[in-house]
Design an enzyme around this catalytic site. Sequence first.
Site, PDB file in Angstrom:
ATOM      1  N   TYR A  56      51.722  44.344  41.439  1.00 58.29           N
ATOM      2  CA  TYR A  56      51.472  43.662  42.714  1.00 58.29           C
ATOM      3  C   TYR A  56      52.712  42.874  43.116  1.00 58.29           C
ATOM      4  CZ  TYR A  56      46.439  44.518  41.771  1.00 58.29           C
ATOM      5  OH  TYR A  56      45.217  45.071  41.511  1.00 58.29           O
ATOM      6  N   HIS A 132      45.820  50.274  34.471  1.00 59.96           N
ATOM      7  CA  HIS A 132      45.569  50.308  35.919  1.00 59.96           C
ATOM      8  C   HIS A 132      45.007  51.658  36.373  1.00 59.96           C
ATOM      9  CE1 HIS A 132      47.222  47.790  39.505  1.00 59.96           C
ATOM     10  NE2 HIS A 132      46.110  48.371  39.844  1.00 59.96           N
ATOM     11  N   SER A 210      37.466  45.096  45.034  1.00 56.44           N
ATOM     12  CA  SER A 210      37.155  45.307  46.461  1.00 56.44           C
ATOM     13  C   SER A 210      35.645  45.215  46.714  1.00 56.44           C
ATOM     14  CB  SER A 210      37.732  46.641  46.958  1.00 56.44           C
ATOM     15  OG  SER A 210      39.130  46.700  46.757  1.00 56.44           O
ATOM     16  N   PRO A 211      34.987  44.157  46.215  1.00 53.00           N
ATOM     17  CA  PRO A 211      33.522  44.064  46.306  1.00 53.00           C
ATOM     18  C   PRO A 211      33.026  43.795  47.721  1.00 53.00           C
ATOM     19  CG  PRO A 211      34.401  42.022  45.434  1.00 53.00           C
ATOM     20  CD  PRO A 211      35.569  42.980  45.534  1.00 53.00           C
ATOM     21  N   LEU A 212      33.932  43.381  48.604  1.00 55.10           N
ATOM     22  CA  LEU A 212      33.541  43.147  50.002  1.00 55.10           C
ATOM     23  C   LEU A 212      33.989  44.303  50.888  1.00 55.10           C
ATOM     24  CD1 LEU A 212      34.465  39.343  50.212  1.00 55.10           C
ATOM     25  CD2 LEU A 212      32.176  40.337  50.008  1.00 55.10           C
ATOM     26  N   GLY A 215      36.784  43.270  52.794  1.00 52.46           N
ATOM     27  CA  GLY A 215      36.483  42.216  53.771  1.00 52.46           C
ATOM     28  C   GLY A 215      35.460  42.632  54.815  1.00 52.46           C
ATOM     29  N   SER A 218      31.951  41.054  54.997  1.00 50.72           N
ATOM     30  CA  SER A 218      31.796  39.648  55.392  1.00 50.72           C
ATOM     31  C   SER A 218      31.396  39.534  56.863  1.00 50.72           C
ATOM     32  CB  SER A 218      33.113  38.894  55.185  1.00 50.72           C
ATOM     33  OG  SER A 218      34.072  39.368  56.129  1.00 50.72           O
ATOM     34  N   ALA A 220      33.473  39.402  59.198  1.00 49.50           N
ATOM     35  CA  ALA A 220      34.469  38.559  59.873  1.00 49.50           C
ATOM     36  C   ALA A 220      35.422  39.374  60.767  1.00 49.50           C
ATOM     37  CB  ALA A 220      35.269  37.784  58.835  1.00 49.50           C
TER      38      ALA A 220
END
Length: 333
Positions: A56, A132, A210-212, A215, A218, A220
């Site tokens: 990263y 990884h 990446s549980p959302l 994003g 959310s 959003a």
Amino acid sequence: MKYRTLGKNLTVSTVGLGCMGFSHAYGAPADKNEMRELLAQAVDIGCNFFDTAEAYGTPDNPHDNEELVGAALKPYRDKVVIGTKFGIYFDETSPELNKPVITDARPATIKKAVDGSLKRLQTDYIDIYWQHRQDSNVPVEEVAGVMQELIDAGKILSWGLSEVDEEIIRRACKVCPPAAVQNRYSMMFRQYEKLFPVLEELNVGLVAFSPLANGLLSGAYDKNSKFDANTDYRSMMPQFKAEALDKNQALLDLLENLAARKGATKAQISLAWMIDKKPYIVPIPGTRKLSRLKENVGAADVNLTAAEVKALDDALDNMEMSAVYDGTQVKTR
Ligand SMILES: NC(=O)c1ccc[n+]([C@@H]2O[C@H](COP(=O)([O-])OP(=O)(O)OC[C@H]3O[C@@H](n4cnc5c(N)ncnc54)[C@H](OP(=O)(O)O)[C@@H]3O)[C@@H](O)[C@H]2O)c1
């Protein structure tokens, strides 16, 4: 704060913090002072599980994330669980934003990598060391053997495998049992639910990355959200396309409904759904914002009944939704 145990004895907060987006994939790198402060606040509220990787980086520093996380967490080292990853590097010859990764899990490479990570993280041990991606040139048994050597040397306390299936988990367990696997898992990406029986049989935890759904869950983001095509992977993720946002409205409505009933937010319901499904699942949502970190960590206190989890599963099984980003292309050397 609530805590869970991964594998035999790795105790982590029920919700961890994914640190990748501080440096990589979610737009220009974040402000370092703000991220140091965010990490300190995370520790303060009892979030003790932090996820990084040697790969990263930022355009200026291929290992930026480990350096940032290591420096920020140094004062709290005995209170935190740090996971980092080895075994891939980005194909810098690719002109794409989402560059393929090239695997390299040769024992000599791993032994050099672990020393690099320890130095950048300013620590003398890594709590959980993740492979990884699988390297098709190096059998997992050979990697597991190296992990045992690193455990014996005290350089790592445990290890794990990322984006793996049942066969790899079983083979790894025969040589040196991993504490957990780290796979993509969210309401939009459920294919690894088929691993639950094997994870239970072998006492291996599931760390959900990446549980959302990056994003999306959310709520959003909408059609007016802008993602920089040069730095932000969301600019090419299928779930954020205009037509996909229409398709995903029913999913967001489902979340909104239950969120209103539970006095929670959509992000919290998305995380509570997996937390309340199995006691060995630990999501590591990524965020650069303290308010969202607190919100995400608060998902551990949103208790969904088994009936509510099942009702969500049934709805998800029968719901139309868009494709979701499923990762970077993996190449062998
Ligand atoms: N093993 C692997 O191969 C692998 C692959 C990918 C990721 N990971 C790890 O998993 C971690 C999490 O995955 P991810 O970051 O890709 O995806 P994610 O956690 O599903 O989503 C992160 C995105 O959601 C936003 N977000 C987070 N909480 C929010 C909230 N409560 N409300 C609104 N927006 C919210 C964040 O924006 P803001 O920052 O603006 O809040 C960020 O853009 C990474 O940081 C990384 O450590 C591992």
